[in-house]
Design an enzyme around this catalytic site. Structure first.
Site, PDB file in Angstrom:
ATOM      1  N   ASP A   1     -11.900 -10.335  -1.580  1.00  0.00           N
ATOM      2  CA  ASP A   1     -13.370 -10.538  -1.174  1.00  0.00           C
ATOM      3  C   ASP A   1     -14.020  -9.449  -1.895  1.00  0.00           C
ATOM      4  O   ASP A   1     -13.622  -8.527  -2.480  1.00  0.00           O
ATOM      5  CB  ASP A   1     -13.378 -10.308   0.539  1.00  0.00           C
ATOM      6  CG  ASP A   1     -12.645  -9.262   0.945  1.00  0.00           C
ATOM      7  OD1 ASP A   1     -12.402  -8.193   0.125  1.00  0.00           O
ATOM      8  OD2 ASP A   1     -12.219  -9.169   2.400  1.00  0.00           O
TER       9      ASP A   1
ATOM     10  N   GLU B   1       0.812  -1.195  -0.038  1.00  0.00           N
ATOM     11  CA  GLU B   1       0.005   0.047   0.031  1.00  0.00           C
ATOM     12  C   GLU B   1       0.775   1.212  -0.051  1.00  0.00           C
ATOM     13  O   GLU B   1       0.610   2.307   0.772  1.00  0.00           O
ATOM     14  CB  GLU B   1      -0.931  -0.011   1.402  1.00  0.00           C
ATOM     15  CG  GLU B   1      -1.984  -1.268   1.078  1.00  0.00           C
ATOM     16  CD  GLU B   1      -2.951  -1.493   2.322  1.00  0.00           C
ATOM     17  OE1 GLU B   1      -2.862  -0.788   3.039  1.00  0.00           O
ATOM     18  OE2 GLU B   1      -3.517  -2.511   2.203  1.00  0.00           O
TER      19      GLU B   1
ATOM     20  N   ASN C   1       2.266  -4.711  -3.172  1.00  0.00           N
ATOM     21  CA  ASN C   1       0.817  -5.226  -3.136  1.00  0.00           C
ATOM     22  C   ASN C   1      -0.184  -4.278  -2.880  1.00  0.00           C
ATOM     23  O   ASN C   1       0.417  -3.313  -1.853  1.00  0.00           O
ATOM     24  CB  ASN C   1       1.022  -6.111  -2.015  1.00  0.00           C
ATOM     25  CG  ASN C   1      -0.392  -7.052  -1.805  1.00  0.00           C
ATOM     26  OD1 ASN C   1      -0.882  -7.458  -2.825  1.00  0.00           O
ATOM     27  ND2 ASN C   1      -1.054  -6.901  -0.443  1.00  0.00           N
TER      28      ASN C   1
ATOM     29  N   HIS D   1      -9.789  -6.213  -2.828  1.00  0.00           N
ATOM     30  CA  HIS D   1     -11.055  -6.033  -1.720  1.00  0.00           C
ATOM     31  C   HIS D   1     -12.455  -5.100  -2.704  1.00  0.00           C
ATOM     32  O   HIS D   1     -12.284  -3.925  -2.547  1.00  0.00           O
ATOM     33  CB  HIS D   1     -10.582  -5.156  -0.620  1.00  0.00           C
ATOM     34  CG  HIS D   1      -9.589  -5.923   0.178  1.00  0.00           C
ATOM     35  ND1 HIS D   1     -10.055  -6.969   0.927  1.00  0.00           N
ATOM     36  CD2 HIS D   1      -8.365  -5.682   0.522  1.00  0.00           C
ATOM     37  CE1 HIS D   1      -8.872  -7.616   1.687  1.00  0.00           C
ATOM     38  NE2 HIS D   1      -7.770  -6.488   1.324  1.00  0.00           N
TER      39      HIS D   1
ATOM     40  N   GLU E   1      -5.868 -10.661  -1.864  1.00  0.00           N
ATOM     41  CA  GLU E   1      -6.683 -10.383  -0.774  1.00  0.00           C
ATOM     42  C   GLU E   1      -8.274 -10.363  -1.222  1.00  0.00           C
ATOM     43  O   GLU E   1      -8.983  -9.647  -0.720  1.00  0.00           O
ATOM     44  CB  GLU E   1      -6.310  -9.234  -0.002  1.00  0.00           C
ATOM     45  CG  GLU E   1      -4.843  -9.188   0.306  1.00  0.00           C
ATOM     46  CD  GLU E   1      -4.433  -7.973   1.256  1.00  0.00           C
ATOM     47  OE1 GLU E   1      -5.250  -7.172   1.622  1.00  0.00           O
ATOM     48  OE2 GLU E   1      -3.310  -7.818   1.284  1.00  0.00           O
TER      49      GLU E   1
END
Ligand code: 9MR
Length: 354
Positions: free
Chosen positions: A274, A166, A207, A243, A272
């Protein structure tokens, strides 16, 4: 095992439903169906040369039904917290690998690979690091020691590292972290080089979230990756966290985006995943969510260098979403009772179950 029973029961139920529906199902078709149901997401993904994984977290490992599915359905795991700086170096120079090791041991027992997560991040830093000012030479030494000690410890045990997590703002400018403020943008290249020295075989990733589609933030990664490659800095991949949230729309340029990183000679991974929604979950929202899971899987499979997909845990029982986005949730392919949702079947379909 309970899971096998579930699978067989499920296969039986599917066959029964087909029979009731008047669809011809000879013994061969039924055997195929059962065979398909018995394949795990990992096995289905392996047929495409991809892994299919899940994040997990140390406190969850006492939940036996949870760990049974974690160990059988997936061939890759990522520690949700156990390898972060606050956990691995809680006091300056005092390293604690107990949580990360627990995940690595579990992975070994289940023959899964592990993504290391994460070496440098502005969040979940130990107090000793954030509570004081550092000069650039001091912080450089602290960073180098942390990165090299952790990477050395997990040498041969993790196949990839989220090295810097990030690093950019939404508009593509550098995030003003302690590292950026003190060391300037060169901290990223330095960290990659140090990590590579400590384990020359591990794949090194940057990432981030909100970089699934093409836009200012993913452009910033593309630009940086191109520069780093030109300077022969050891960078091997870009992790797209994914996400996603139903209310913000599907990132339709995902596949193109994966391709442009591949053209730079980089791997990509969905790290990651979702897909959250505003609660309550309705049949319509769950159906749309299933489509998104299908589409993001198809996008990864369409781009050779997209190496795998990791869910940010697999069940709503342990999702981070409700704690961070009040009123939102139901983001994962299994519900709170570990029952598969439409998204799970969509994943199977996208992985070419039949
Ligand atoms: O899943 C992690 C959760 O348990 C932590 O409380 C949270 C703290 O920020 O971090 C979560 O994982 C994050 C990951 O490390 C980086 N990308 C965003 C994830 C969700 O916040």
């Amino acid at each position: 095992m309970p899971r096998t029973r579930t699978r067989l029961a499920l296969a039986g139920a599917v066959a029964a439903a087909l029979l009731l529906g008047g669809i011809a199902t000879g013994p061969a078709a039924q055997a195929d169906e059962r065979h398909g149901e018995e394949r795990t997401l990992a096995e289905l993904a392996q047929r495409h040369g991809r892994y299919f994984g899940s994040a997990t977290d140390n406190p969850e490992l006492v939940d036996a039904p949870y760990t049974a599915l974690l160990g059988s359905e997936f061939d890759q795991i990522t520690p949700g917290n156990g390898m972060k700086w606050y956990a691995t170096e809680p006091q300056q120079g005092v390293f604690d690998f107990s949580q990360g090791d627990e995940i690595v041991d579990l992975a070994r027992a289940n023959r899964q690979k592990v993504r290391g997560h994460t070496l440098v991040w502005h969040s979940q830093l130990p107090e000793w690091l954030t509570a004081r000012e550092w000069t650039a030479p001091e912080l450089r030494a602290v960073l180098k020691k942390h990165v090299q000690t952790v990477v050395r410890h997990y040498r041969g045990k993790v196949f990839a590292w989220d090295v810097v997590n990030e690093a950019f703002n939404e508009d593509g400018t550098y995030r003003e972290t302690i590292f950026y403020r003190t060391l300037g943008p060169g901290y990223i290249a330095d960290t990659l080089r140090w990590a590579h020295q400590a384990d020359p075989h591990v794949k090194l990733y940057l990432n981030d979230y909100n970089i699934e589609g093409i836009g200012p933030k993913s452009d910033a990664y593309h630009r940086l990756a191109k520069e780093l490659k030109a300077q022969r800095v050891p960078l091997h991949g870009i992790g797209l966290q994914a996400h996603l949230a139903l209310q913000y729309g599907y990132p339709a340029t995902l596949e193109d985006n994966l391709r442009r990183f591949a053209r730079l000679g980089l791997d990509t991974a969905l790290t990651e995943v979702d897909v959250r929604m505003q609660l309550p979950a309705t049949e319509e929202k769950l159906a749309l969510q299933a489509e998104w899971y299908r589409d993001l899987t198809a996008a990864c499979l369409a781009v050779r260098r997209c190496v795998g997909i990791t869910l940010w845990d697999y069940t709503d029982r342990y999702s981070w979403i409700p704690g961070f986005f009040p009123g939102e949730g139901a983001a994962l392919p299994w519900d709170e009772d570990l029952r598969p949702k439409p998204a799970y079947f969509a994943l199977r379909g996208a992985l070419g179950e039949n």
